[in-house]
Motif scaffolding. Structure first.
Motif, PDB file in Angstrom:
ATOM      1  N   ASP A 280       0.803  -1.168  -0.016  1.00  0.00           N
ATOM      2  CA  ASP A 280       0.047   0.012   0.065  1.00  0.00           C
ATOM      3  C   ASP A 280       0.976   1.308   0.038  1.00  0.00           C
ATOM      4  O   ASP A 280       1.828   1.434   0.678  1.00  0.00           O
ATOM      5  CB  ASP A 280      -0.779  -0.015   1.335  1.00  0.00           C
ATOM      6  N   PRO A 281       0.686   2.250  -0.912  1.00  0.00           N
ATOM      7  CA  PRO A 281       1.501   3.483  -0.910  1.00  0.00           C
ATOM      8  C   PRO A 281       1.440   4.261   0.601  1.00  0.00           C
ATOM      9  O   PRO A 281       2.277   5.189   0.667  1.00  0.00           O
ATOM     10  CB  PRO A 281       0.697   4.207  -2.233  1.00  0.00           C
ATOM     11  N   SER A 282       0.413   3.893   1.270  1.00  0.00           N
ATOM     12  CA  SER A 282       0.366   4.616   2.682  1.00  0.00           C
ATOM     13  C   SER A 282       1.614   4.351   3.483  1.00  0.00           C
ATOM     14  O   SER A 282       1.713   4.880   4.514  1.00  0.00           O
ATOM     15  CB  SER A 282      -0.933   4.210   3.348  1.00  0.00           C
ATOM     16  N   ILE A 283       2.373   3.361   3.126  1.00  0.00           N
ATOM     17  CA  ILE A 283       3.644   2.956   3.825  1.00  0.00           C
ATOM     18  C   ILE A 283       4.539   4.277   3.694  1.00  0.00           C
ATOM     19  O   ILE A 283       5.456   4.403   4.738  1.00  0.00           O
ATOM     20  CB  ILE A 283       4.337   1.802   3.227  1.00  0.00           C
TER      21      ILE A 283
ATOM     22  N   ARG B 220       2.943  -8.590   6.540  1.00  0.00           N
ATOM     23  CA  ARG B 220       2.798  -7.207   6.093  1.00  0.00           C
ATOM     24  C   ARG B 220       3.394  -6.486   7.136  1.00  0.00           C
ATOM     25  O   ARG B 220       4.232  -5.452   6.653  1.00  0.00           O
ATOM     26  CB  ARG B 220       1.245  -7.002   5.921  1.00  0.00           C
ATOM     27  N   THR B 221       3.504  -6.703   8.350  1.00  0.00           N
ATOM     28  CA  THR B 221       4.330  -5.815   9.299  1.00  0.00           C
ATOM     29  C   THR B 221       5.694  -5.924   8.932  1.00  0.00           C
ATOM     30  O   THR B 221       6.291  -4.914   9.185  1.00  0.00           O
ATOM     31  CB  THR B 221       3.931  -6.358  10.639  1.00  0.00           C
ATOM     32  N   LEU B 222       6.290  -7.151   8.851  1.00  0.00           N
ATOM     33  CA  LEU B 222       7.458  -7.248   8.328  1.00  0.00           C
ATOM     34  C   LEU B 222       8.038  -6.609   7.183  1.00  0.00           C
ATOM     35  O   LEU B 222       9.023  -5.928   7.159  1.00  0.00           O
ATOM     36  CB  LEU B 222       7.965  -8.786   8.329  1.00  0.00           C
ATOM     37  N   ALA B 223       7.002  -6.657   6.122  1.00  0.00           N
ATOM     38  CA  ALA B 223       7.339  -5.946   4.782  1.00  0.00           C
ATOM     39  C   ALA B 223       7.469  -4.382   5.048  1.00  0.00           C
ATOM     40  O   ALA B 223       8.246  -3.754   4.503  1.00  0.00           O
ATOM     41  CB  ALA B 223       6.319  -6.232   3.803  1.00  0.00           C
ATOM     42  N   ILE B 224       6.467  -3.943   5.883  1.00  0.00           N
ATOM     43  CA  ILE B 224       6.469  -2.600   6.284  1.00  0.00           C
ATOM     44  C   ILE B 224       7.613  -1.993   6.925  1.00  0.00           C
ATOM     45  O   ILE B 224       8.366  -1.045   6.592  1.00  0.00           O
ATOM     46  CB  ILE B 224       4.950  -1.943   7.105  1.00  0.00           C
ATOM     47  N   ALA B 225       8.199  -2.696   7.833  1.00  0.00           N
ATOM     48  CA  ALA B 225       9.481  -2.679   8.659  1.00  0.00           C
ATOM     49  C   ALA B 225      10.694  -2.457   7.688  1.00  0.00           C
ATOM     50  O   ALA B 225      11.598  -1.730   7.769  1.00  0.00           O
ATOM     51  CB  ALA B 225       9.604  -3.551   9.811  1.00  0.00           C
ATOM     52  N   ALA B 226      10.608  -3.566   6.788  1.00  0.00           N
ATOM     53  CA  ALA B 226      11.709  -3.846   5.903  1.00  0.00           C
ATOM     54  C   ALA B 226      11.928  -2.691   4.885  1.00  0.00           C
ATOM     55  O   ALA B 226      13.068  -2.272   4.367  1.00  0.00           O
ATOM     56  CB  ALA B 226      11.590  -5.205   5.111  1.00  0.00           C
ATOM     57  N   LEU B 227      10.653  -2.212   4.546  1.00  0.00           N
ATOM     58  CA  LEU B 227      10.663  -1.144   3.309  1.00  0.00           C
ATOM     59  C   LEU B 227      11.121   0.329   4.208  1.00  0.00           C
ATOM     60  O   LEU B 227      11.546   1.372   3.601  1.00  0.00           O
ATOM     61  CB  LEU B 227       9.242  -1.115   2.597  1.00  0.00           C
ATOM     62  N   THR B 228      10.724   0.224   5.276  1.00  0.00           N
ATOM     63  CA  THR B 228      10.983   1.668   6.091  1.00  0.00           C
ATOM     64  C   THR B 228      12.690   1.542   6.358  1.00  0.00           C
ATOM     65  O   THR B 228      12.990   2.602   6.550  1.00  0.00           O
ATOM     66  CB  THR B 228      10.163   1.660   7.207  1.00  0.00           C
ATOM     67  N   LEU B 229      13.041   0.370   6.704  1.00  0.00           N
ATOM     68  CA  LEU B 229      14.427   0.224   7.029  1.00  0.00           C
ATOM     69  C   LEU B 229      15.476   0.966   5.798  1.00  0.00           C
ATOM     70  O   LEU B 229      16.195   1.609   6.348  1.00  0.00           O
ATOM     71  CB  LEU B 229      14.833  -1.301   7.277  1.00  0.00           C
TER      72      LEU B 229
END
Length: 319
Positions: free
Chosen positions: A61-64, A124-133
């Motif tokens: 989701d682009p909202s990340i 999804r949470t792991l993916a969000i964390a990874a993309l924020t990393l």
């Protein structure tokens, strides 16, 4: 019940760190072994885990982008507060860059992502964390070199090679394994072709040891760095890193109306201790190495409290 869930989440993490400290203290593992562990986790295990989790999540989701923005704001706020702390409490050139970098540079790869994974986060949470990393680490690098260079600008050897930090900075971003892994994972997730199952299984197996190996290595780091050195300044930076940053992350998550998974990733990434990599950069560019080591040790030991508080907030976050 909530306290029990938090204890059950944190206890394996604490035990892995304690195991690492015991193995290094007993000389079963040597300092050179920790360097090997760090390289293995940094270049192989964690990137493999990131590729799998991001690819499995598919289109994000682009909202990340709001999570990435919030993490950037937390980073910049920590840098500003650390600079203020330096101005009022130190004003020593050798401590300038050290305090600021230690205040904003979190141990995302070796603590943040492993803790989120061990806390039972979904894909999804792991993916969000990874993309924020990835973008956050890039921001760390963009900020770290200038502030450390500013604190050592009178160093003749640094002035003579002033162009090299900028070149090294660009190289570190372009070749960063987490940034590369995130791009590969996004490409695989967006592709209409299904990745070969054998490849994904292999990457998954390679990524599995990332969390325990990172925490064992962290335990070894605690046997090297002394806590008592520069304890007063280290305590101030620890307060900024582990109290102010997570609190700001909670406020931003609420203000931006983040969902529970986005808030999980943001708050836990904001609650991690100072990265061990900050000490390495201080030794390369210049600064007070004793203060850098003390902050790493102090924030690492105190992060049990910030991570526990972060998990408590995450568990209470509206779905």
């Amino acid at each position: 019940m909530l306290l029990l869930r938090i204890a059950e989440t944190l206890l394996p993490i604490i035990l892995l760190v304690a195991l690492g400290a015991a193995l290094f203290k007993a000389s079963f593992l040597q300092p050179a072994d920790r360097s090997i562990l760090d390289r293995l986790v940094y270049w192989v295990c964690l990137p493999s885990l990131l590729v799998v989790k991001i690819a499995e999540a598919g289109t994000i989701d682009p909202s990340i982008g709001w999570v990435i923005l919030a993490m950037a704001l937390v980073t910049l706020a920590a840098a500003g507060l650390s600079a203020a702390a330096w101005y009022f409490l130190s004003r020593e050139p050798a401590t300038f860059g050290v305090m600021i970098q230690a205040g904003f540079r979190g141990n995302l790869a070796f603590v943040g992502l492993p803790v989120i994974k061990l806390a039972g986060a979904d894909d999804r949470t792991l993916a969000i964390a990874a993309l924020t990393l990835a973008p956050t680490i890039a921001l760390y690098n963009l900020l770290a070199v200038p502030v450390l260079s500013a604190g050592t600008r009178h160093n003749a050897s640094l002035d003579a090679t002033a162009v090299h930090p900028a070149i090294d900075l660009l190289r570190s971003i372009v070749t960063n394994p987490f940034i590369i892994a995130c791009l590969v994972g996004l490409a695989m997730g967006a592709s209409p072709l299904t990745p070969p199952e054998t490849l994904m299984t292999t990457l998954g197996l390679v990524g599995q040891p990332a969390a325990p190996l990172a925490l064992i290595s962290l335990g070894g780091a605690l046997t090297i760095y002394r806590v008592r050195s520069h304890l007063a300044l280290a305590s101030v930076i620890t307060t900024i890193k582990l109290a102010v940053c997570p609190a700001l992350a909670v406020l931003l998550a609420w203000a931006l109306n983040l969902d529970s998974q986005q808030a999980f990733a943001l708050i836990m990434l904001a609650a991690v201790p100072t990265a061990v990599a900050s000490y390495v950069l201080v030794t390369q560019i210049g600064g007070d190495e004793g203060l850098a080591a003390s902050i790493i040790a102090t924030t690492t030991l105190a992060s049990v409290i910030s991570l526990a508080a972060g998990l408590a907030v995450v568990h209470a976050w509206p779905a």
